[in-house]
Design a protein around this motif. Structure first.
Motif, PDB file in Angstrom:
ATOM      1  N   PHE B 158       0.831  -1.206   0.000  1.00  0.00           N
ATOM      2  CA  PHE B 158       0.000   0.000   0.000  1.00  0.00           C
ATOM      3  C   PHE B 158       0.869   1.262   0.000  1.00  0.00           C
ATOM      4  O   PHE B 158       0.674   2.181  -0.777  1.00  0.00           O
ATOM      5  CB  PHE B 158      -0.901  -0.038   1.242  1.00  0.00           C
ATOM      6  N   ASN B 159       1.871   1.260   0.886  1.00  0.00           N
ATOM      7  CA  ASN B 159       2.739   2.430   1.011  1.00  0.00           C
ATOM      8  C   ASN B 159       3.491   2.735  -0.280  1.00  0.00           C
ATOM      9  O   ASN B 159       3.595   3.873  -0.697  1.00  0.00           O
ATOM     10  CB  ASN B 159       3.769   2.211   2.120  1.00  0.00           C
ATOM     11  N   THR B 160       4.005   1.684  -0.896  1.00  0.00           N
ATOM     12  CA  THR B 160       4.772   1.872  -2.128  1.00  0.00           C
ATOM     13  C   THR B 160       3.884   2.460  -3.214  1.00  0.00           C
ATOM     14  O   THR B 160       4.271   3.398  -3.917  1.00  0.00           O
ATOM     15  CB  THR B 160       5.343   0.519  -2.600  1.00  0.00           C
ATOM     16  N   PHE B 161       2.690   1.883  -3.298  1.00  0.00           N
ATOM     17  CA  PHE B 161       1.764   2.378  -4.319  1.00  0.00           C
ATOM     18  C   PHE B 161       1.402   3.839  -4.054  1.00  0.00           C
ATOM     19  O   PHE B 161       1.317   4.660  -4.971  1.00  0.00           O
ATOM     20  CB  PHE B 161       0.507   1.498  -4.325  1.00  0.00           C
ATOM     21  N   PHE B 162       1.211   4.131  -2.788  1.00  0.00           N
ATOM     22  CA  PHE B 162       0.911   5.499  -2.399  1.00  0.00           C
ATOM     23  C   PHE B 162       2.052   6.442  -2.798  1.00  0.00           C
ATOM     24  O   PHE B 162       1.821   7.528  -3.324  1.00  0.00           O
ATOM     25  CB  PHE B 162       0.662   5.570  -0.885  1.00  0.00           C
ATOM     26  N   HIS B 163       3.280   5.983  -2.584  1.00  0.00           N
ATOM     27  CA  HIS B 163       4.428   6.825  -2.926  1.00  0.00           C
ATOM     28  C   HIS B 163       4.517   7.096  -4.425  1.00  0.00           C
ATOM     29  O   HIS B 163       4.824   8.213  -4.845  1.00  0.00           O
ATOM     30  CB  HIS B 163       5.740   6.182  -2.437  1.00  0.00           C
ATOM     31  N   ILE B 164       4.246   6.058  -5.214  1.00  0.00           N
ATOM     32  CA  ILE B 164       4.273   6.260  -6.674  1.00  0.00           C
ATOM     33  C   ILE B 164       3.263   7.343  -7.058  1.00  0.00           C
ATOM     34  O   ILE B 164       3.567   8.263  -7.810  1.00  0.00           O
ATOM     35  CB  ILE B 164       3.953   4.941  -7.421  1.00  0.00           C
ATOM     36  N   CYS B 165       2.061   7.210  -6.501  1.00  0.00           N
ATOM     37  CA  CYS B 165       1.012   8.175  -6.829  1.00  0.00           C
ATOM     38  C   CYS B 165       1.367   9.566  -6.314  1.00  0.00           C
ATOM     39  O   CYS B 165       1.110  10.569  -6.988  1.00  0.00           O
ATOM     40  CB  CYS B 165      -0.330   7.735  -6.249  1.00  0.00           C
ATOM     41  N   LEU B 166       1.942   9.632  -5.143  1.00  0.00           N
ATOM     42  CA  LEU B 166       2.292  10.930  -4.557  1.00  0.00           C
ATOM     43  C   LEU B 166       3.322  11.662  -5.420  1.00  0.00           C
ATOM     44  O   LEU B 166       3.132  12.824  -5.794  1.00  0.00           O
ATOM     45  CB  LEU B 166       2.842  10.736  -3.139  1.00  0.00           C
TER      46      LEU B 166
END
Lengths: 295, 269
Positions: B158-166
């Motif tokens: 979840f965190n990694t995906f969030f970082h990509i989007c951020l």
């Protein structure tokens, strides 16, 4: 209320406005006359703070219209000369947007105006005629009860009936002590409402005068049809300025003195009088041409 | 900012927000649904990838296709996401200032006590809200699809995906920013659109060129696109904090400059 002092803005093509100076008093309806491209809209754009003057200042209500533009605009109702609304909206949405931006809460005046102008506000802009759009513009300009009205060619696109409604609206507001500046390229349009007017030509103010003086100055042309052809020769002998004759029609130029015309015509049997519509330059041709020579 | 203007502008642009937002989300879902098939044939595909020259693999981010994270960041976040968001940023930025000035409708917006600064600021917020909305939908689409279609073992955190989007959002915060600056400078809508699009194309191209050839690696120093490295984030190799901070800074600078330019220039209304 409005002071314009030495306002100058020259564009890269050499045109522009030069040393434009005039004042509009509180409660006055001021006409701003000039042919297309003379600099009316440019002057008005300075009043709205869209351009920084190269020289001179424009002041509304004590606020510099460039440096303190939002304060200068606060009590102004502005009707732009070119109507262009946001795409994808209808009239009512636009009116509500503008009301929100004006900080207007009371809808009474708005509804009253919509009714008076017989506007169907929910029509999308793309389906509106020029006249309908102009009505939306008028509602937006008048609904927040401004102190000063700045109107750029306000009656363009309106049919004669709506022009009358508009003129009544202006006169009502004038009675309340509101100030107006109204541009136009037609003298007939402003002579019904204005107290004073400035004439602008090629970016320079030619004159600022009372409407009565301007009415006296204007040059009108009449085509008089006489019943008897022989009378044409007789009328030629009078002091009237006769531009030309065609069969039994005489074209007479009048400036200021109408009594002479009436007196002279009363001697003949006249079967028709029609007025020839003229451009602004023609109306004040005498003035434009002789100004230098006379002074 | 002016709330009436903001609401109306959001309303006017909502159709585009929805089209781009759902388009992007749908694409993520689609790509995600392709992954299981991809994973089954991983070996064959890896063979195929070996044929591709190293440099091209770098440019396209194909170096880590074997995991879902590597797959989705290469196939979506490295490719379609920049295109979708780039088009949106350039188009919307032009629409929000240059278009209104060109058409003359700005005369109405500037006929009230609302100042030029407030108007430009409000329009910038509309653009940023749109970007945020689209990235949010993409993020939600990716999370839901990942949850439903991908095995837990290979799925992306979840965190990694969030970082990509951020970081993706911040990159387009910058693209939107310079497009908005261009938009505030232009009287002509087409010119604004053209310049902003050309800039975006060049910046994207510089990043690509820098990735393909080590001789041109320095090119990546002059484009914001190099600060966004979805494959790197997915594999955990890429720094997140510093690039985000730089992007945020460049973005703020651009929006502020746009507001100042719009306040000070002559408008042909």
């Amino acid at each position: 209320m409005i002071q314009i002092q030495g306002l100058t803005q020259q564009f890269s093509n050499g045109r522009g406005i030069f040393d434009v100076t005039f004042e509009v008093e509180k409660g006055e309806v001021f006409g701003f006359l000039g042919p297309n491209g003379a600099g009316k809209s440019t002057t008005i754009r300075h009043l709205m703070g869209y351009m920084k003057p190269q020289k001179g200042t424009a002041i509304i209500h004590g606020f510099n219209t460039w440096e303190q533009q939002e304060k200068a605009r606060e009590k102004v109702g502005y009707l732009p000369g070119e109507i262009s609304f946001l795409d994808g909206m209808n009239g009512l949405e636009f009116i509500n947007l503008m009301a929100g931006m004006q900080g207007l809460k009371d809808k009474k005046r708005r509804n009253e105006l919509i009714e008076r102008l017989q506007l169907e506000p929910k029509t999308p802009f793309r389906k509106m005629s020029k006249g309908m759009k102009q009505k939306v513009g008028i509602v937006v300009t008048f609904m927040h009860n401004p102190e000063i009205y700045i109107l750029d060619e306000p009656t363009s696109g309106l049919d004669p009936l709506m022009q009358k409604v508009f003129i009544d609206l202006v006169l009502e507001e004038k009675a309340k002590g509101k100030t107006f500046i109204m541009s136009s390229h037609s003298f007939a349009e402003i002579e019904r409402t204005c107290d004073r007017a400035a004439i602008i030509k090629d970016g320079r103010i030619v004159t600022v005068k009372n409407i009565n003086d301007l009415q006296y100055m204007q040059r009108k042309i009449y085509d008089i049809t006489l019943e008897n052809k022989n009378d044409v020769e007789k009328i030629k002998e009078s002091n009237l300025i006769i531009e030309n004759t065609n069969d039994n029609v005489v074209r007479i130029v009048v400036q200021g003195d109408y009594n002479e015309l009436i007196e002279e015509l009363s001697k003949f049997n006249v079967i028709n009088i029609s007025i020839i519509s003229q451009s602004l330059e023609d109306i004040f041709m005498n003035y434009y041409d002789t100004k230098v020579a006379v002074k | 900012m002016n709330i009436s203007l903001f609401n109306q502008m959001i309303k006017l642009n909502m159709k585009n927000f929805l089209i781009f937002g759902f388009g992007s989300a749908l694409y993520v879902v689609l790509m995600t649904s392709l992954y299981p098939m991809f994973a089954e044939n991983a070996e064959a595909i890896n063979e195929l990838i070996k044929i591709i020259p190293e440099t091209l693999k770098n440019a396209l981010g194909f170096d880590s296709l074997t995991s879902y994270g590597g797959f989705i960041s290469a196939e979506y976040f490295g490719l379609f996401f920049p295109i979708i968001l780039g088009v949106f940023s350039v188009m919307t930025a032009t629409q929000l200032l240059a278009h209104l000035v060109d058409k003359g409708s700005m005369a109405y917006l500037l006929s009230t006590k609302v100042s030029r600064t407030q108007i430009a600021f409000t329009q910038a917020l509309v653009l940023i809200s749109g970007l945020l909305f689209i990235v949010l939908l993409t993020f939600l689409g990716g999370i839901v699809a990942g949850e439903m279609l991908i095995d837990d073992q290979t799925s992306l955190e979840f965190n990694t995906f969030f970082h990509i989007c951020l970081v993706g959002f911040l990159l387009f915060f910058v693209v939107g920013g310079y497009s908005f600056l261009v938009s505030s400078l232009c009287n002509d809508e087409k010119k604004s659109l053209g310049i902003a699009a050309a800039l975006t194309f060049i910046f994207y191209g510089l990043d690509m060129a820098g990735k393909i050839s080590s001789d041109f690696e320095w090119l990546r120093n002059i484009t914001p696109f190099s600060l966004y490295n979805p494959s790197g984030i997915a594999s955990g190799d890429a720094e997140i904090f510093i690039p985000s901070f730089i992007l945020l800074g460049i973005g703020f600078f651009n929006y502020s400059a746009a507001v100042v330019v719009f306040k000070l220039r002559n408008l042909p209304l």
